[in-house]
Design a protein around this motif. Structure first.
Motif, PDB file in Angstrom:
ATOM      1  N   GLY A 103       0.820  -1.224   0.000  1.00  0.00           N
ATOM      2  CA  GLY A 103       0.000   0.000   0.000  1.00  0.00           C
ATOM      3  C   GLY A 103       0.846   1.263   0.000  1.00  0.00           C
ATOM      4  O   GLY A 103       0.680   2.132  -0.869  1.00  0.00           O
ATOM      5  N   ARG A 106       2.566   1.560  -3.465  1.00  0.00           N
ATOM      6  CA  ARG A 106       1.747   1.702  -4.672  1.00  0.00           C
ATOM      7  C   ARG A 106       0.727   2.817  -4.590  1.00  0.00           C
ATOM      8  O   ARG A 106       0.352   3.372  -5.626  1.00  0.00           O
ATOM      9  N   VAL A 107       0.242   3.135  -3.387  1.00  0.00           N
ATOM     10  CA  VAL A 107      -0.768   4.198  -3.338  1.00  0.00           C
ATOM     11  C   VAL A 107      -0.291   5.455  -2.613  1.00  0.00           C
ATOM     12  O   VAL A 107      -0.807   6.528  -2.841  1.00  0.00           O
ATOM     13  N   LYS A 109       3.048   6.284  -2.610  1.00  0.00           N
ATOM     14  CA  LYS A 109       4.287   6.687  -3.273  1.00  0.00           C
ATOM     15  C   LYS A 109       5.478   6.795  -2.312  1.00  0.00           C
ATOM     16  O   LYS A 109       6.343   7.663  -2.456  1.00  0.00           O
ATOM     17  N   ILE A 155      -1.634   2.308   4.992  1.00  0.00           N
ATOM     18  CA  ILE A 155      -1.961   3.443   4.124  1.00  0.00           C
ATOM     19  C   ILE A 155      -2.355   4.664   4.954  1.00  0.00           C
ATOM     20  O   ILE A 155      -2.829   5.661   4.423  1.00  0.00           O
TER      21      ILE A 155
ATOM     22  N   MET B 126      -7.741  -0.285  -1.047  1.00  0.00           N
ATOM     23  CA  MET B 126      -6.546   0.501  -0.701  1.00  0.00           C
ATOM     24  C   MET B 126      -6.466   1.798  -1.489  1.00  0.00           C
ATOM     25  O   MET B 126      -5.567   2.601  -1.263  1.00  0.00           O
ATOM     26  N   GLY B 127      -7.334   1.936  -2.472  1.00  0.00           N
ATOM     27  CA  GLY B 127      -7.298   3.147  -3.279  1.00  0.00           C
ATOM     28  C   GLY B 127      -6.633   2.955  -4.628  1.00  0.00           C
ATOM     29  O   GLY B 127      -6.403   3.920  -5.358  1.00  0.00           O
ATOM     30  N   LEU B 128      -6.327   1.695  -4.982  1.00  0.00           N
ATOM     31  CA  LEU B 128      -5.751   1.450  -6.305  1.00  0.00           C
ATOM     32  C   LEU B 128      -6.846   1.462  -7.355  1.00  0.00           C
ATOM     33  O   LEU B 128      -7.933   0.937  -7.111  1.00  0.00           O
ATOM     34  N   LYS B 132      -4.526  -1.103 -11.937  1.00  0.00           N
ATOM     35  CA  LYS B 132      -3.333  -1.374 -11.131  1.00  0.00           C
ATOM     36  C   LYS B 132      -3.497  -2.642 -10.308  1.00  0.00           C
ATOM     37  O   LYS B 132      -2.528  -3.375 -10.091  1.00  0.00           O
ATOM     38  N   PHE B 136      -0.699  -5.479 -10.696  1.00  0.00           N
ATOM     39  CA  PHE B 136       0.181  -5.807  -9.574  1.00  0.00           C
ATOM     40  C   PHE B 136      -0.278  -6.993  -8.735  1.00  0.00           C
ATOM     41  O   PHE B 136       0.514  -7.604  -8.034  1.00  0.00           O
TER      42      PHE B 136
END
Ligand SMILES: Nc1ncnc2c1ncn2[C@@H]1O[C@H](COP(=O)(O)OP(=O)(O)OP(=O)(O)O)[C@@H](O)[C@H]1O
Ligand SMILES: [Mg+2]
Lengths: 242, 218
Positions: A103, A106-107, A109, A155, B126-128, B132, B136
């Motif tokens: 998390g 990827r979300v 950064k 996150i 998760m907000g992807l 994505k 992934f």
């Protein structure tokens, strides 16, 4: 100022209307426990908050963002609301550590190093430092669920959603998960928890919702509702769960 | 009768050339077929209804007609319909690509849909964005399930190239037939052809076994 606000929410699955005008406000630091019979709409309520389910009428706002506000709002809501599932849903091709690092990288950064540091700290918090390099298949259910909690925390959410986090676990593994959740509650995390753990609701909850037939039938202090159920329905339900 | 090894030895260089063309056609055809098949499979699994229906029709049509008819169509009928000239080898490559793409599409669709929905939800939560999550999380998992049937398709397509003899592509089977037309050594040449196929297909099989061991299904 509420962190979650349901205004007249309407939700259907095909021809079946599940919610017909739900109103609910959740304040920061509240620990809201949701109980109710099977099919009463507990999961749906939770999944509407982070837009895993779409709603037809009304609005839900999470920290000001609307589930109807389009891609950006939904992304922001999901970044603010961590979710823990009944079936854990860990990524099987990644170790516990990689699951938690995923998390942030990827979300959020984060760099690999930042993500790693954060993930190790979170695994420590849920008591799984020694298991960091194990794959989900090598972990017990209770351990998997604690990794899933760490993954959601990674996150940096303002709000945590739990959908029956201990229902898939053997009784002796439930306590380790509930303990982690209790700690979170004590730290002031805002939480919405669907569960059948009445004892946990009493100890850790600040608020209890009883749902039936897509309605929030009771909404009050756990102690009050549990010690003197205001309705026959709730009394019946509690007898069946305990 | 006796087995005439000298016939085999004499024919060997030519047979190897045929085998080379077989590998070339199967290789290029499969790379194209797998690429198109993966796209079609994703459309079949997640695409919006109209595109999904188009993909379904394509897959049904290709799987519902014999490869040999497809080869004939591409080589003899398509040029007339489209006013183009097409050489036998490119026609063969197209036939293998088109044919394998339909089977790969179904394989890809199946393995994508077999990945638990909970994992997609965990990624989305998760907000992807969905793509994505696919790249992934679910894609790599689906790929692992893809490996055994994909290996199978490679073996099938490599063997299918032998049908290209009907349009005169000088792959291995056609080459064998041509040699026999000259020297009448059917036993020796067909044996040699069979052994060469067997070696090639075993190599393909071993390769995919290796990939499967490196990336087991989770
Ligand atoms: N994806 C779906 N498609 C159609 N109907 C659904 C779907 N998900 C839920 N429902 C229906 O919506 C209603 C509420 O379901 P929900 O899962 O929210 O109940 P729940 O209170 O979480 O029940 P449980 O305690 O069994 O988990 C039920 O009648 C259920 O059958
Ligand atoms: Mg539920």
């Amino acid at each position: 100022m509420s962190i979650v606000k349901f205004s007249n929410v309407e939700k259907s699955f095909g021809p079946h209307k599940i919610f017909n005008g739900i109103n609910l406000e959740i304040m920061p630091r509240e620990v809201v426990v949701v109980i109710g019979p099977s099919g009463s709409g507990k999961s749906t309520l939770l999944r509407c908050i982070n837009a895993l389910e779409s709603i037809e009428g009304g609005d839900i706002r999470v920290d000001g963002f609307s589930v109807k506000g389009g891609r950006n709002d939904i992304r922001n809501i999901r970044l603010e609301a961590g979710m823990v599932f009944q079936q854990f849903n860990l990524f099987p091709q990644m170790t516990a550590l990689e699951n938690v690092m995923f998390g942030p990288m990827r979300v959020r950064k984060a760099t690999r190093r930042e993500a790693r540091e954060l993930a190790l700290a979170l695994l420590e918090k849920v008591g799984l430092s020694e298991r960091a390099n194990h794959y989900p298949a090598e972990l017990s259910g209770g351990q998997q669920q604690r990794v899933a909690i760490a993954r959601a925390l990674a996150i940096r959410p303002k709000l945590m959603l739990f959908d029956e986090p201990t229902s898939a676990l053997d009784p002796e593994l439930r306590q380790e998960v509930l303990k982690v959740m209790q700690t979170l509650a004590e730290e002031g995390m805002t939480m919405v928890i669907v569960t059948h753990e009445i004892e946990f609701a009493r100890k850790a909850g600040t608020r209890l919702l009883f749902m039936e037939g897509g309605k929030i039938v009771h909404d009050g202090k756990p102690n009050e509702l549990l010690l003197s159920p205001p309705s026959e329905r709730l009394r019946d339900f509690l007898q069946h769960v305990v | 009768m006796s087995f005439d090894w000298s016939a085999v030895i004499a024919a060997f260089p030519q047979l190897l050339q045929g085998a080379e063309l077989t590998v070339f056609i199967a290789g290029i055809g499969l790379i194209a077929g797998i690429s198109v098949g993966v796209l079609l499979g994703m459309v079949r699994a997640f695409g919006p209804a109209p595109v999904n229906a188009a993909a379904l029709v394509y897959v049904a049509f290709i799987r519902g007609t014999p490869l040999i008819v497809q080869i004939m169509f591409i080589y003899f009928a398509l040029p007339i319909l489209m006013h183009i000239r097409i050489q036998a080898v490119p026609a063969g490559i197209i036939a293998i690509a088109v044919n394998s793409s339909a089977y790969v599409a179904e394989i890809v669709r199946g393995s994508l849909l077999s990945i638990s929905k909970g994992l997609t939800e965990a990624g989305l939560a998760m907000g992807l964005p969905f793509w994505k999550v696919l790249v992934f999380i679910t894609g790599p998992l689906a790929f692992r399930r893809l490996i055994p049937p994909l290996g199978n398709q490679c073996i099938t397509s490599l063997k299918d190239t032998s049908l290209l003899l009907v349009i005169g592509v000088s792959e291995l089977t056609f080459t064998g037939q041509e040699i026999i037309a000259d020297n009448f050594r059917a036993v020796e040449i067909w044996s040699a052809v069979a052994v060469i196929y067997f070696v090639m297909l075993s190599a393909v099989g071993l390769f995919w076994q290796y990939v499967e061991r490196r990336m087991p299904i989770l």
